[in-house]
Design an enzyme around this catalytic site. Structure first.
Site, PDB file in Angstrom:
ATOM      1  N   GLU A  24       0.801  -1.222   0.000  1.00 30.05           N
ATOM      2  CA  GLU A  24       0.000   0.000   0.000  1.00 30.05           C
ATOM      3  C   GLU A  24       0.832   1.270   0.000  1.00 30.05           C
ATOM      4  OE1 GLU A  24      -2.710  -0.495   3.278  1.00 30.05           O
ATOM      5  OE2 GLU A  24      -4.137  -1.611   2.047  1.00 30.05           O
ATOM      6  N   GLU A  26       7.142 -21.219   9.387  1.00 28.61           N
ATOM      7  CA  GLU A  26       7.597 -20.243  10.374  1.00 28.61           C
ATOM      8  C   GLU A  26       8.717 -20.779  11.261  1.00 28.61           C
ATOM      9  OE1 GLU A  26       4.991 -20.331  14.323  1.00 28.61           O
ATOM     10  OE2 GLU A  26       3.842 -19.664  12.595  1.00 28.61           O
TER      11      GLU A  26
END
Length: 306
Positions: free
Chosen positions: A87, A118
């Site tokens: 963004e 992870e």
């Protein structure tokens, strides 16, 4: 059966004291309880404001010197990093290379869980190497648990390369998870135990919003509360760009549109041309030297604040 002591669990993994009856509540009551927890997330971020500001200053300094902000995270934390990075170009008119993100498990982890990703310390280090991080950059690890191995590997590699480091987390980090700046938003147990997509995710989103927005505001990408570096790539954004020019110059809409067109659809340059009365090339040089605040006419400030 072996019981795990509640105190041995990190805060975000513990059972919430008000969640035992959650499955007995009406939908309306569940929604109200979730909202109450969101307010806790807001308070947690408020307590972290000094460290958020410190991180934003470090990021702004890196960007000003030609460096980058590089997010690394897993699961919800990683997706929020990707979202914030994606963004920044449309909001602040910067190249996509200035803020980048890596998520454990790669692109497919954006839409579905990649089991075990992870836990791969080496993959975190490889992500930072793939960025070719240098001492000019800031690597921001995002880990609600403050213990994600992928993030730990990334931060360790970043330090080896001399990059600045930030950790955004919702649990106090242990000695193995180190960063120059730790942004800790203590959100506590989730109503659905361990589901850090809830208030920990909310707090993380708020932190990342503040971090990049404050950094880019300090770099001059916002003028009088407006996205003056927006790229008018569609009808809505072109209308917004023309509206900004009209509002900030007090020109009629048609003249504002003409000025915007003369600037090559660059709002900031259109304003510089108006404030200086110079053609685009000369106005661009003046803009680079002083910024819009240094060019604006005294009446511009009065009109904008009236």
């Amino acid at each position: 059966m072996t019981r795990v002591r509640k105190s041995a669990l990190p805060p975000t993994e513990r059972l919430h004291p008000r969640s035992d009856d959650l499955d007995l509540l009406s939908v309306e009551a569940v929604v109200r309880r979730l909202h109450q927890e969101d307010l806790i997330a807001l308070r947690a971020v408020r307590e972290a404001l000094p460290s958020i500001a410190a991180a934003a200053r470090a990021v702004a300094e890196a960007l000003r010197a030609g460096g980058r902000l590089l997010y690394v995270g897993a699961g919800t934390s990683g997706r929020l990093g990707v979202l914030d990075a994606s963004e920044c170009p449309p909001t602040f008119g910067v190249p996509a290379t200035r803020v980048q993100a890596a998520i454990a498990g790669g692109r497919k982890a954006l839409t579905r869980a990649v089991e075990g990703a992870e836990d791969d310390v080496g993959a975190g280090a490889r992500a930072v190497r793939a960025f070719r991080a240098t001492a000019q950059d800031v690597v921001c690890g995002i880990s609600a648990s403050a213990s994600t191995p992928y993030v730990r590997g990334a931060l360790d590699e970043a330090r080896e390369r001399g990059a600045g480091t930030v950790l955004v987390c919702c649990n106090p980090p242990g000695p193995g998870m180190r960063a120059d700046t730790v942004v800790l938003a203590l959100t506590g147990p989730e109503v659905v135990a361990g589901s850090t997509r809830l208030k920990a995710g909310t707090a993380t989103k708020l932190v990342l919003n503040a971090l990049t927005t404050a950094a880019f505001v300090s770099l001059g990408h916002v003028y009088r509360g407006r996205m003056v570096d927006v790229r008018p790539t569609n009808t809505k954004l072109r209308a917004r760009a023309a509206r900004m020019v009209a509002e900030l110059t007090d020109l009629p809409p048609a003249r504002a549109e003409a000025l915007l067109e003369a600037s090559g659809d660059n709002v900031k340059l259109a304003l510089a041309m108006h404030f200086t009365g110079l053609p685009a090339a000369q106005a661009r040089r003046r803009l680079k030297d002083t910024g819009l605040r240094g060019l604006e006419r005294p009446e511009a400030g009065r009109k904008s604040s009236s």
